[in-house]
Design an enzyme around this catalytic site. Structure first.
Site, PDB file in Angstrom:
ATOM      1  N   ASP A   1       0.904  -1.139   0.000  1.00 15.89           N
ATOM      2  CA  ASP A   1       0.000   0.000   0.000  1.00 15.89           C
ATOM      3  C   ASP A   1       0.948   1.194   0.000  1.00 15.89           C
ATOM      4  O   ASP A   1       1.583   1.490   1.023  1.00 15.89           O
ATOM      5  CB  ASP A   1      -0.867   0.019   1.266  1.00 15.89           C
ATOM      6  CG  ASP A   1      -1.798   1.220   1.286  1.00 15.89           C
ATOM      7  OD1 ASP A   1      -1.394   2.284   0.767  1.00 15.89           O
ATOM      8  OD2 ASP A   1      -2.909   1.111   1.808  1.00 15.89           O
ATOM      9  N   HIS A   2       1.079   1.873  -1.134  1.00 23.06           N
ATOM     10  CA  HIS A   2       2.183   2.839  -1.230  1.00 23.06           C
ATOM     11  C   HIS A   2       2.030   4.003  -0.250  1.00 23.06           C
ATOM     12  O   HIS A   2       2.997   4.677   0.060  1.00 23.06           O
ATOM     13  CB  HIS A   2       2.400   3.309  -2.672  1.00 23.06           C
ATOM     14  CG  HIS A   2       1.422   4.332  -3.160  1.00 23.06           C
ATOM     15  ND1 HIS A   2       0.182   4.013  -3.639  1.00 23.06           N
ATOM     16  CD2 HIS A   2       1.504   5.679  -3.251  1.00 23.06           C
ATOM     17  CE1 HIS A   2      -0.440   5.111  -4.002  1.00 23.06           C
ATOM     18  NE2 HIS A   2       0.330   6.146  -3.784  1.00 23.06           N
TER      19      HIS A   2
ATOM     20  N   HIS B   1      -5.582   2.905   1.339  1.00 27.13           N
ATOM     21  CA  HIS B   1      -4.851   4.074   1.852  1.00 27.13           C
ATOM     22  C   HIS B   1      -5.552   4.764   3.036  1.00 27.13           C
ATOM     23  O   HIS B   1      -4.920   5.073   4.045  1.00 27.13           O
ATOM     24  CB  HIS B   1      -4.661   5.110   0.740  1.00 27.13           C
ATOM     25  CG  HIS B   1      -4.146   4.552  -0.543  1.00 27.13           C
ATOM     26  ND1 HIS B   1      -3.233   3.541  -0.592  1.00 27.13           N
ATOM     27  CD2 HIS B   1      -4.417   4.860  -1.841  1.00 27.13           C
ATOM     28  CE1 HIS B   1      -2.947   3.256  -1.857  1.00 27.13           C
ATOM     29  NE2 HIS B   1      -3.671   4.041  -2.633  1.00 27.13           N
TER      30      HIS B   1
HETATM   31  P1  NDP Z   1      -1.363  -1.218 -16.838  1.00 26.03           P
HETATM   32  O1  NDP Z   1      -2.800  -1.203 -17.214  1.00 26.03           O
HETATM   33  O2  NDP Z   1      -0.457  -0.216 -17.468  1.00 26.03           O
HETATM   34  O3  NDP Z   1      -0.862  -2.710 -17.085  1.00 26.03           O
HETATM   35  C1  NDP Z   1       0.500  -3.110 -16.936  1.00 26.03           C
HETATM   36  C2  NDP Z   1       0.841  -4.096 -18.044  1.00 26.03           C
HETATM   37  O4  NDP Z   1       0.063  -5.266 -17.890  1.00 26.03           O
HETATM   38  C3  NDP Z   1       0.508  -3.576 -19.422  1.00 26.03           C
HETATM   39  O5  NDP Z   1       1.569  -2.823 -19.949  1.00 26.03           O
HETATM   40  C4  NDP Z   1       0.273  -4.862 -20.198  1.00 26.03           C
HETATM   41  O6  NDP Z   1       1.528  -5.354 -20.656  1.00 26.03           O
HETATM   42  C5  NDP Z   1      -0.246  -5.826 -19.168  1.00 26.03           C
HETATM   43  N1  NDP Z   1      -1.700  -5.932 -19.279  1.00 26.03           N
HETATM   44  C6  NDP Z   1      -2.601  -4.955 -19.105  1.00 26.03           C
HETATM   45  N2  NDP Z   1      -3.848  -5.433 -19.273  1.00 26.03           N
HETATM   46  C7  NDP Z   1      -3.732  -6.738 -19.559  1.00 26.03           C
HETATM   47  C8  NDP Z   1      -4.664  -7.776 -19.818  1.00 26.03           C
HETATM   48  N3  NDP Z   1      -5.966  -7.552 -19.808  1.00 26.03           N
HETATM   49  N4  NDP Z   1      -4.180  -9.016 -20.057  1.00 26.03           N
HETATM   50  C9  NDP Z   1      -2.854  -9.250 -20.036  1.00 26.03           C
HETATM   51  N5  NDP Z   1      -1.933  -8.276 -19.796  1.00 26.03           N
HETATM   52  C10 NDP Z   1      -2.359  -7.059 -19.560  1.00 26.03           C
HETATM   53  O7  NDP Z   1      -1.298  -1.140 -15.249  1.00 26.03           O
HETATM   54  P2  NDP Z   1      -0.516  -0.135 -14.324  1.00 26.03           P
HETATM   55  O8  NDP Z   1       0.930  -0.144 -14.682  1.00 26.03           O
HETATM   56  O9  NDP Z   1      -1.244   1.161 -14.279  1.00 26.03           O
HETATM   57  O10 NDP Z   1      -0.747  -0.802 -12.888  1.00 26.03           O
HETATM   58  C11 NDP Z   1      -0.190  -2.045 -12.533  1.00 26.03           C
HETATM   59  C12 NDP Z   1      -0.699  -2.434 -11.151  1.00 26.03           C
HETATM   60  O11 NDP Z   1      -0.360  -1.420 -10.238  1.00 26.03           O
HETATM   61  C13 NDP Z   1      -2.221  -2.566 -11.066  1.00 26.03           C
HETATM   62  O12 NDP Z   1      -2.516  -3.569 -10.135  1.00 26.03           O
HETATM   63  C14 NDP Z   1      -2.671  -1.217 -10.514  1.00 26.03           C
HETATM   64  O13 NDP Z   1      -3.885  -1.299  -9.816  1.00 26.03           O
HETATM   65  C15 NDP Z   1      -1.519  -0.911  -9.582  1.00 26.03           C
HETATM   66  N6  NDP Z   1      -1.357   0.520  -9.353  1.00 26.03           N
HETATM   67  C16 NDP Z   1      -1.099   1.374 -10.382  1.00 26.03           C
HETATM   68  C17 NDP Z   1      -0.916   2.722 -10.149  1.00 26.03           C
HETATM   69  C18 NDP Z   1      -0.597   3.676 -11.259  1.00 26.03           C
HETATM   70  O14 NDP Z   1      -0.399   4.864 -10.953  1.00 26.03           O
HETATM   71  N7  NDP Z   1      -0.526   3.254 -12.502  1.00 26.03           N
HETATM   72  C19 NDP Z   1      -1.003   3.275  -8.761  1.00 26.03           C
HETATM   73  C20 NDP Z   1      -1.244   2.274  -7.747  1.00 26.03           C
HETATM   74  C21 NDP Z   1      -1.411   0.955  -8.054  1.00 26.03           C
HETATM   75  P3  NDP Z   1       1.681  -6.281 -21.932  1.00 26.03           P
HETATM   76  O15 NDP Z   1       0.482  -6.074 -22.811  1.00 26.03           O
HETATM   77  O16 NDP Z   1       2.954  -5.835 -22.553  1.00 26.03           O
HETATM   78  O17 NDP Z   1       1.757  -7.637 -21.352  1.00 26.03           O
HETATM   79  C1  BG6 Z   2      -3.648   4.862  -6.155  1.00 19.68           C
HETATM   80  C2  BG6 Z   2      -5.020   4.976  -6.737  1.00 19.68           C
HETATM   81  O1  BG6 Z   2      -3.575   3.764  -5.295  1.00 19.68           O
HETATM   82  O2  BG6 Z   2      -3.354   6.048  -5.430  1.00 19.68           O
HETATM   83  C3  BG6 Z   2      -5.135   6.198  -7.625  1.00 19.68           C
HETATM   84  O3  BG6 Z   2      -5.287   3.816  -7.508  1.00 19.68           O
HETATM   85  C4  BG6 Z   2      -4.712   7.443  -6.867  1.00 19.68           C
HETATM   86  O4  BG6 Z   2      -6.453   6.356  -8.113  1.00 19.68           O
HETATM   87  C5  BG6 Z   2      -3.364   7.225  -6.221  1.00 19.68           C
HETATM   88  O5  BG6 Z   2      -4.629   8.511  -7.792  1.00 19.68           O
HETATM   89  C6  BG6 Z   2      -3.015   8.388  -5.311  1.00 19.68           C
HETATM   90  O6  BG6 Z   2      -1.689   8.258  -4.900  1.00 19.68           O
HETATM   91  P1  BG6 Z   2      -0.797   9.527  -4.585  1.00 19.68           P
HETATM   92  O7  BG6 Z   2       0.470   8.953  -4.094  1.00 19.68           O
HETATM   93  O8  BG6 Z   2      -0.662  10.269  -5.895  1.00 19.68           O
HETATM   94  O9  BG6 Z   2      -1.561  10.323  -3.581  1.00 19.68           O
END
Ligand code: NDP
Ligand code: BG6
Length: 512
Positions: A200-201, A263
Site C-alpha cells: 500500500d504505497h 490508503h
Molecule cells: P497497466 O494497465 O499499465 O498494465 C501493466 C501491463 O500489464 C501492461 O503494460 C500490459 O503489458 C499488461 N496488461 C494490461 N492489461 C492486460 C490484460 N488484460 N491481459 C494481459 N496483460 C495485460 O497497469 P498499471 O501499470 O497502471 O498498474 C499495474 C498495477 O499497479 C495494477 O494492479 C494497478 O492497480 C496498480 N497501481 C497502479 C498505479 C498507477 O499509478 N498506474 C497506482 C497504484 C497501483 P503487456 O500487454 O505488454 O503484457
Molecule cells: C492509487 C489509486 O492507489 O493512489 C489512484 O489507484 C490514486 O487512483 C493514487 O490517484 C493516489 O496516490 P498519490 O500517491 O498520488 O496520492
C-alpha cells in the site's frame, strides 16, 4: 495565520540505511504505466543514493515484444525526458544492468525462457540467486503469474531463505472480501507467507511513516490522544486529477475500493492505533489490524446516513475547463461509479469511544491535498472575555501528507498590547524547509524494504481482510439499496457534494 519556523538539530538515533544483499529485480508488466511512472524512477533514485545492492539487475517481462535495447530506450526516455534526470552518465550505468524478455503470462514456456535469462543475469551481475518479483499487472493476472512462477521453480527458496525469492503484489487485493480470501488462499498455497509483500504505497510515504514517530516519540501528545481530549479527526485525500487513462480499471473499482479499502483505512489505523511494543513488522501490523477490528460495524441507519457517494460533473480545475466523469475515456455514459466518498465512522474502544472520525477522498477536487487533522476539545472554561467556552477556538494538529509535507499545530496566545486579546497562531514546519530535502518517494522506501526483507510497511493478510470487512457492507448496501444511497454530483474543482458538508454539520462540525 502567522507561523513560527522550526529548526532541526540532529538525529538522535542511528539513521544509517542498510544496503540490501545482491539480487535480481524481475518486473512483470514491464511495458505498463506504473513501471515508468514510479518503479523505475524509484530504483534509479536508490541507485544514485548508493542504496541499491552492490550488484543487481532489473529484468522486465511482459507480452509486448521488445529487445533489451528497446526496453532500455523506454527507461532512458522515462528518466531523462519525463523525470528530468540530467546525469546521463548515471542513467547509462543504471541501464547497463537492465534486461528484458517477452511472453504470455500463462505460458509455462515463457517462464522457462525467463528462468534462463534470469540465470544468465545471475551469472553476469549478482553471482547470487536472490530474486524480487514485482507484479505490476492488473490484479486478475496475479493468480496465473504466481502459479506459473511456482511451477517453473522460480520462487523456490534455499535453506534459511538463501537464496530468497519474494513476490510484491500491487493493490487491489481482490474486488471484495470473498475474492480477497480466495486470492489469498491461492497465494499461500504457492508461496510461504514470508515471501508475500502486499504494497500500500501510502504506508511508504515519509509523512505517513512520521505519524508514528510524532505520536510515540513525543510524550506531550500521547496523554491527550483519546476521547477525553480529542473532539474529532478528519482525514482528507483530495486529488485534482480525474481518472486519467485508468478508466477501465476505475469503472469497476470506484473511490471506495480504490482509496478507502487501503490508503484511507491504513492512515486511520496509524493515527488511532495503540502503541506497538516494538517497532517491528509483526508488532506494528498487529496493532493496525486490531484498530481496524475496533471500527464500529455499520448498521442500516449508519450505512444510509453516515456515508456519501458522489460523481464529478464538468467544472473548472486550476482555471481550466474539464469534462465530467462521463466524458472521460473508457467510461460508460450512464456510469454510476463513485469518484468521491465522504464518511463518518466511530471506533469502539476505550481510547476513541464516540469521537467522530470523518474521512473523504475524491478525484477532480479543488486541489491536490492530503492531510490528517486532529481537533482537540475546547478548554472547559473561558477566562478571556468570551461569552462562553464554546466560542474558544480549538487546538488543531494537522499532519500534512502531501504536497507540502509537514506539521501544523494551532495554538492561542496573547496578542501584544494592553488588553487581554487572544490571537491564534500556527507552530508549523515543512519537511522540505527544515531538512532541506524533498521527502523520498514512497516506492523508494518500499522497494528498499522489500529487498531488505523488512515487512513493517507492508500489509498483512489479516490487515487486508479487516479492511474489506469494513468496505464490503457498504458496497453491498449500495448495490442492494441504491435508492437509499443516492449518487450525488459535484462540480469538478469543488470540494465535493453538499451532502458531504452536511454529514459534519449534523454534529456541529465542518471540514477544515
Ligand atoms: P497497466 O494497465 O499499465 O498494465 C501493466 C501491463 O500489464 C501492461 O503494460 C500490459 O503489458 C499488461 N496488461 C494490461 N492489461 C492486460 C490484460 N488484460 N491481459 C494481459 N496483460 C495485460 O497497469 P498499471 O501499470 O497502471 O498498474 C499495474 C498495477 O499497479 C495494477 O494492479 C494497478 O492497480 C496498480 N497501481 C497502479 C498505479 C498507477 O499509478 N498506474 C497506482 C497504484 C497501483 P503487456 O500487454 O505488454 O503484457
Ligand atoms: C492509487 C489509486 O492507489 O493512489 C489512484 O489507484 C490514486 O487512483 C493514487 O490517484 C493516489 O496516490 P498519490 O500517491 O498520488 O496520492
Amino acid at each position: 495565520m502567522p507561523s513560527i519556523k522550526a529548526t532541526y538539530s540532529s538525529a538522535t538515533n542511528s539513521c544509517e540505511e542498510l544496503t540490501p544483499d545482491s539480487c535480481g529485480i524481475i518486473i512483470f508488466g514491464a511495458s505498463g504505466d506504473l513501471v515508468y511512472r514510479k518503479l523505475i524512477p524509484a530504483l534509479f533514485n536508490l541507485y544514485t543514493r548508493n542504496l541499491m545492492p552492490i550488484t543487481f539487475y532489473i529484468l522486465g517481462f511482459a507480452r509486448t515484444e521488445m529487445t533489451d535495447e528497446e526496453f532500455k530506450e523506454r527507461i532512458r526516455n522515462s528518466l531523462i525526458s519525463v523525470h528530468k534526470i540530467s546525469d546521463t552518465q548515471m542513467v547509462e550505468s543504471f541501464l547497463s544492468q537492465c534486461r528484458y524478455t517477452s511472453g504470455e503470462y500463462n505460458d509455462i514456456e515463457a517462464y522457462r525462457r525467463l528462468q534462463k535469462k534470469a540465470a544468465g543475469c545471475d551469472c553476469d551481475f549478482t553471482k547470487k540467486e536472490n530474486k524480487l518479483f514485482y507484479l505490476a499487472l492488473p490484479p486478475q493476472l496475479h493468480p496465473t503469474v504466481v502459479s506459473r512462477l511456482s511451477q517453473s521453480g522460480l520462487t523456490m527458496e534455499g535453506e534459511n531463505e538463501d537464496p530468497w525469492a519474494r513476490v510484491v503484489f500491487e493493490k487491489p487485493f481482490g474486488h471484495d472480501l470473498k475474492s480477497a480470501l480466495e486470492l489469498d488462499k491461492h497465494l499461500t498455497s504457492m508461496l510461504n507467507p514470508s515471501q508475500i509483500f502486499r504494497i500500500d504505497h501510502y504506508l511508504g510515504k515519509e509523512t505517513v511513516q512520521s505519524i508514528l514517530m510524532l505520536r510515540f516519540a513525543n510524550i506531550m501528545f500521547e496523554p491527550l490522544w483519546n476521547q477525553r481530549y480529542i473532539d474529532n479527526i478528519q482525514i482528507t485525500v483530495a486529488e485534482s486529477v480525474g481518472v486519467e487513462h485508468r478508466g477501465g480499471y476505475y469503472e469497476k473499482a470506484g473511490c471506495l475500493r480504490d482509496m478507502f479499502q487501503n490508503h484511507m483505512l491504513q492512515m486511520l489505523s496509524l493515527v488511532t492505533m495503540e502503541p506497538p511494543t516494538r517497532f517491528k513488522a509483526h508488532c506494528v501490523q498487529s496493532e493496525r489490524v486490531k484498530l481496524l477490528h475496533a471500527i464500529r460495524p455499520w448498521s442500516e441507519r449508519t450505512l444510509k446516513d453516515n456515508i456519501v457517494r458522489a460523481q464529478y460533473v464538468e467544472g473548472k480545475v486550476n482555471n481550466e475547463d474539464v469534462h465530467g466523469y462521463h466524458g472521460e475515456p473508457n467510461i460508460a455514459p450512464d456510469s454510476t461509479t463513485e469518484t468521491f466518498v465522504g464518511m463518518k465512522l466511530y471506533i469502539d474502544n476505550w481510547r476513541w469511544q464516540d469521537v467522530p472520525i470523518y474521512m473523504r477522498s475524491g478525484k477532480r477536487l479543488s486541489m491536490r491535498e492530503s492531510e490528517i487533522a486532529v481537533t482537540f476539545k475546547r478548554v472547559p472554561h473561558s477566562l478571556f472575555g468570551l461569552e462562553s467556552q464554546h466560542e474558544m477556538p480549538s487546538n488543531i494538529l494537522v499532519m500534512k501528507i502531501q504536497p507540502n509535507e509537514g506539521v501544523d499545530l494551532t495554538i492561542h496566545t496573547k496578542q501584544p498590547g494592553p488588553k487581554a486579546c487572544m490571537a491564534s497562531l500556527s507552530l508549523s514546519f515543512k519537511y522540505s524547509e527544515v531538512f532541506d530535502t524533498v521527502p523520498q518517494d514512497a516506492y523508494e522506501r518500499l522497494l528498499l524494504d522489500c529487498m531488505l526483507g523488512d515487512r513493517t510497511l507492508f500489509l498483512s493478510r489479516e490487515g487486508v481482510e479487516a479492511a474489506w470487512k469494513i468496505v464490503d457492507p457498504v458496497l453491498n448496501f449500495w448495490r442492494d439499496h441504491p435508492e437509499q444511497a443516492p449518487l450525488h454530483t459535484y462540480s469538478a474543482g469543488s470540494w465535493g457534494p453538499k451532502a458531504s458538508d452536511e454529514l459534519l454539520l449534523r454534529n456541529g462540525h465542518q471540514w477544515r
